[in-house]
Design a protein around this motif. Sequence first.
Motif, PDB file in Angstrom:
ATOM      1  N   HIS A 188     -17.610   2.986  -4.826  1.00  0.00           N
ATOM      2  CA  HIS A 188     -16.748   2.015  -5.509  1.00  0.00           C
ATOM      3  C   HIS A 188     -16.569   2.391  -6.976  1.00  0.00           C
ATOM      4  O   HIS A 188     -17.391   3.121  -7.559  1.00  0.00           O
ATOM      5  CB  HIS A 188     -17.336   0.598  -5.397  1.00  0.00           C
TER       6      HIS A 188
ATOM      7  N   ASN B 182     -15.417  -2.455  -9.138  1.00  0.00           N
ATOM      8  CA  ASN B 182     -15.526  -2.817  -7.721  1.00  0.00           C
ATOM      9  C   ASN B 182     -14.186  -3.239  -7.114  1.00  0.00           C
ATOM     10  O   ASN B 182     -14.125  -4.047  -6.185  1.00  0.00           O
ATOM     11  CB  ASN B 182     -16.565  -3.933  -7.519  1.00  0.00           C
TER      12      ASN B 182
ATOM     13  N   ARG C 127     -12.922   0.378  -3.046  1.00  0.00           N
ATOM     14  CA  ARG C 127     -14.120   0.523  -2.223  1.00  0.00           C
ATOM     15  C   ARG C 127     -13.826   1.393  -0.995  1.00  0.00           C
ATOM     16  O   ARG C 127     -12.813   1.195  -0.322  1.00  0.00           O
ATOM     17  CB  ARG C 127     -14.635  -0.839  -1.740  1.00  0.00           C
TER      18      ARG C 127
END
Length: 302
Positions: free
Chosen positions: A154, A158, A161
């Motif tokens: 990631h 985030n 991913r």
Amino acid sequence: MFDTVRLQTIVNSLNLIDCQDIENLKEFTYVNQKTGELCTKITGKTSKLPFIQYNSCSGRLEVELSIPKLLYGENVTLLNQDDIQTFFALLEDELYRIFGKRIEKETWQVKRLDVCWNFAVGDKVKDYLKQIALMKINRLIKVVYQDGESVVFHDKNNQKRIMFYDKERECIQRKCQSDLIERANGLLRLEIRLPLREITNYAKERRAVDILRKGYFIYATAKILPIEFTSSNEISYEWVTTHGINKAEMTIGFQTLKNEFGENGIKSLYSSSTLHNRKKLIKEMEQDVLVPELLFIDYSSL
């Protein structure tokens, strides 16, 4: 091809509070800093839509759900393009049932989309995950969970991913029905979630009818696939199950001593016959060690 999707559109004058079919209703009232208007954000869910959110000021309606779970009640089944048309029809019917308004599929924008694929690798799932855990992907952080049962790459926010995991293991942990667990056996699962920036690069307006297609699936998966694995002298899970735990422990112990004391150092630790047998075992392991096959998707079959 696809699993979880989050869609948004503009619908004026929706009243979620009086909808009896919506559960777990929560209201959040705030003041719009630009207009000074008092706004209400309402969230809830139905039996088919696990997340619904509506903003009274902007008129923005958002829904999030797993497409295969809506269609099939589970997400082991991989979708095809015909399933997407069925999905749009079911979504329209469900929202009409709740709100009494038809929301055309052309109005939906994608806010999040998880692309997925199942690689049928049989009893080699753990070996593939072990090799994937050694990989590096530029600008992404790698995290290995649950003793190697899942590997996630990631970005720092985030938002992007890439995840590989044992689908059967996930089904077991979620206490799925036995037939579904059986279907998930031997499946290495790949899931990719791209950030909004990359979704917009593919389709500027992020219209769902443009993105929920084979082209976007290829666009997302081609960023990581194909994956070619290099040779490794590490003992594989398959080797352990084939030759037994005793031989595995014997081999690992011998390798450790050899690395620590060297070829000459271990000669005083073993008899000549035992040393010969250990070296023979190491040679067998090196010949049998698994180099996972190329991971790829035959896009022509979609």
